[in-house]
Design an enzyme around this catalytic site. Structure first.
Site, PDB file in Angstrom:
ATOM      1  N   ASP A 142     -15.481  -3.013  -1.395  1.00 58.31           N
ATOM      2  CA  ASP A 142     -15.438  -2.665   0.065  1.00 58.31           C
ATOM      3  C   ASP A 142     -16.412  -2.455   0.857  1.00 58.31           C
ATOM      4  O   ASP A 142     -16.769  -1.436   0.429  1.00 58.31           O
ATOM      5  CB  ASP A 142     -14.121  -1.588  -0.081  1.00 58.31           C
ATOM      6  CG  ASP A 142     -12.966  -2.102  -1.033  1.00 58.31           C
ATOM      7  OD1 ASP A 142     -12.608  -3.006  -0.715  1.00 58.31           O
ATOM      8  OD2 ASP A 142     -12.650  -1.038  -1.701  1.00 58.31           O
ATOM      9  N   ASP A 183       0.893  -1.395  -0.169  1.00 58.50           N
ATOM     10  CA  ASP A 183       0.076  -0.004  -0.040  1.00 58.50           C
ATOM     11  C   ASP A 183       0.738   1.163   0.007  1.00 58.50           C
ATOM     12  O   ASP A 183       1.643   1.462   0.792  1.00 58.50           O
ATOM     13  CB  ASP A 183      -0.989   0.087   1.143  1.00 58.50           C
ATOM     14  CG  ASP A 183      -1.810  -1.147   1.176  1.00 58.50           C
ATOM     15  OD1 ASP A 183      -2.127  -1.703   0.258  1.00 58.50           O
ATOM     16  OD2 ASP A 183      -2.659  -1.235   2.210  1.00 58.50           O
TER      17      ASP A 183
END
EC number: 5.3.1.16
Length: 256
Positions: free
Chosen positions: A146, A25
């Site tokens: 998500d 990330d």
């Protein structure tokens, strides 16, 4: 999305090889992890994401999952130079996501070396574009769902959508998406456990492969995700915190 559905074999089959996919990330060019998607709860692990990518490849990774967190928040790719450097530095496929919301941005990511491009917010905000991306780029497209409490979140998980995760999954499956990645935001980065019930419900609702993400902290979690039929799992914090090594994870699912 329209009712068009590509033919697929009926019946759920366990994947031949369950993938354990390390996450990288990116925020401000660094390798970080967020807790529950909160940009204010960041832990930085490396200032050299390319070295991290090479490390995961050396430890046996067969694929990497690279997220442009700045891009997800701003709605456009930001860490493109770092992502391109990662793609050039490793020989394994790289999946990229974060702020990719046009057909041109998808094509550019693939041109920079990505093997797969993951769409997120745009699946809710522009279903027609998502359908066009699936038709144009085929298996190179992954859609991330998500969710928090079953509701899809967008824009780096900052905003609600009033769209139910299972409803979106069914629409994507009908549109012919190659695979879906599902994250329960409340579990992400917490080292608690995956939302196994959500994955069972999702697997029962769609026929495309499903990749798990969020809450994985033990080898048994990986074994269970493989056993219920997930194609693979994105693993981040547990690897960076050395709860287990990548080699241990790969061995665990190989024997599951």
């Amino acid at each position: 999305m329209g009712p068009r559905r590509r033919p697929r074999p009926r019946g759920r089959r366990r994947p031949v090889s369950f993938e354990v996919i390390p996450a990288i990330d990116l925020r401000g060019g660094r390798c970080v992890r967020l807790r529950q998607g909160d940009y204010g709860r960041e832990t930085a692990y490396s200032d050299d994401p390319v070295a991290v990518a090479r490390q995961w490849q050396a430890e046996g990774a067969r694929r990497l999952h690279v997220v442009d967190l700045d891009g997800a928040r701003e709605g456009r790719p930001v860490n493109t130079a770092v992502i391109e450097a990662i793609c050039r530095a490793v020989a394994i496929p790289v999946e990229v996501s974060g702020g990719i919301r046009t057909l041109e941005a998808i094509a550019a990511a693939l041109a920079r070396g990505a093997d797969r491009v993951q769409l997120g917010s745009i699946a809710v905000k522009d279903p027609a574009l998502t359908r066009a991306a699936i038709q144009r780029f085929g298996p190179a497209i992954v859609v991330a769902i998500d969710a928090r409490d079953g509701e899809v979140r967008t824009d780096g998980w900052l905003h609600g959508s009033n769209v139910r995760a299972l409803d979106l999954a069914r629409e994507l499956d009908a549109a012919g998406v190659a695979r879906i990645m599902f994250t329960d935001i409340s579990r992400d980065g917490t080292l608690s456990e995956p939302n196994f019930r959500a994955y069972r419900d999702l697997l029962a609702a769609v026929r495309c492969p499903v990749i798990a993400s969020g809450g994985i902290s033990t080898l048994d979690h990986l074994r269970e995700l493989a056993a219920i039929g997930c194609e693979g799992a994105i693993v981040g914090t547990s690897l960076y915190e050395r709860r287990f090594t990548l080699r241990e994870a790969l061995a665990a699912v190989a024997m599951a």
